[in-house]
Write an enzyme that holds these catalytic residues in place. Structure first.
Site, short mmCIF file in Angstrom:
data_model
loop_
_atom_site.label_atom_id
_atom_site.label_comp_id
_atom_site.label_asym_id
_atom_site.label_seq_id
_atom_site.Cartn_x
_atom_site.Cartn_y
_atom_site.Cartn_z
N ARG A 97 -27.19 37.65 -18.27
CA ARG A 97 -28.13 38.27 -17.34
C ARG A 97 -27.59 39.57 -16.74
O ARG A 97 -28.32 40.27 -16.04
CB ARG A 97 -28.45 37.29 -16.20
CG ARG A 97 -29.30 36.12 -16.67
CD ARG A 97 -29.72 35.26 -15.50
NE ARG A 97 -30.64 34.20 -15.91
CZ ARG A 97 -31.16 33.31 -15.08
NH1 ARG A 97 -30.86 33.37 -13.80
NH2 ARG A 97 -31.97 32.38 -15.52
N ARG B 246 -37.19 37.87 -7.83
CA ARG B 246 -36.55 37.62 -9.12
C ARG B 246 -36.82 38.78 -10.09
O ARG B 246 -35.92 39.18 -10.85
CB ARG B 246 -37.06 36.31 -9.72
CG ARG B 246 -36.59 35.07 -8.98
CD ARG B 246 -37.33 33.83 -9.44
NE ARG B 246 -36.99 33.48 -10.82
CZ ARG B 246 -37.70 32.62 -11.54
NH1 ARG B 246 -38.79 32.05 -11.07
NH2 ARG B 246 -37.33 32.35 -12.78
#
Length: 210
Positions: free
Chosen positions: A88, A167
């Protein structure tokens, strides 16, 4: 085939991972599932991860990399695997490369932010049995109640509009730059997510030559 599935939260990585796992005969390594299991059990790492997830932040690299190291050492990964939800960050990608994790393709699923917000904020979970619904694509027969057990349907905290947008902000700031990293190595392949799941799956097959 060793494959990374890349894309924003809610882009459909899990769905495509399931399809590809069956097609290729290799396991899907989903850090999300591993972390959710740890959070449910209330382990030390689970509690640590939950604090980050609940606020829409990324789980620290040391937690993620430790999980990946253990999983890729298992026998079922020797012929290939699909990584869903990792790396990520650029730091995670570089750490994995130092570990010797060499993938064949990075499949990037592109989807507009507003479509993601609609998808995720429409999800409902039965608080009793855990059954999953969606207000648009898979609504319950009775509003607010589970078809299976009659339990109350709730919105997970990480599916609230505020958390979803946070997010996405984190994804664009910290994860999206990985596209350039993998494009530079010639491994990045991009598929535009379609309204119909079967159309997206067809484009994935074509892109991977399956």
């Amino acid at each position: 085939m060793k494959l990374i599935l890349f894309g924003a939260p809610g882009a459909g990585k899990g769905t495509q991972a399931e399809f590809l796992s069956k097609r290729l005969g290799v396991p899907t390594i989903s850090t999300g599932e591993i972390l959710r299991a740890a959070m449910k059990k209330g382990t030390a790492v689970g509690k640590e991860a939950k604090a980050y997830v609940d606020s829409g932040r990324l789980v620290p690299d040391d937690v993620i990399i430790g999980i990946i190291q253990e999983r890729l050492a298992e026998p079922d990964c020797q012929k290939g695997y699909i990584l869903d939800g990792v790396p990520r960050t650029l730091a995670q990608a570089e750490a994995m490369e130092r570990m010797g994790v060499d993938v064949d393709v990075v499949l990037n699923l592109e989807i507009p932010d507003e479509t993601i917000v609609e998808r995720l904020c429409g999800r409902r979970i039965c608080k009793d049995c855990g059954a999953s619904y969606h207000l648009i694509s898979n609504p319950p027969q009775k509003e607010g109640r589970c078809d299976s057990c009659g339990g109350e349907l709730i919105i997970r905290r990480d599916d609230s509009p505020e958390t979803v947008r946070e997010r996405l902000r984190v994804y664009h700031a910290e994860t999206e730059p990985l596209k350039a990293h993998y494009a530079a190595s010639g491994k990045l392949r991009t598929v535009q997510s379609q309204e119909r799941l079967e159309d997206t799956s067809r484009m994935v097959r074509e892109t991977l030559g399956l």
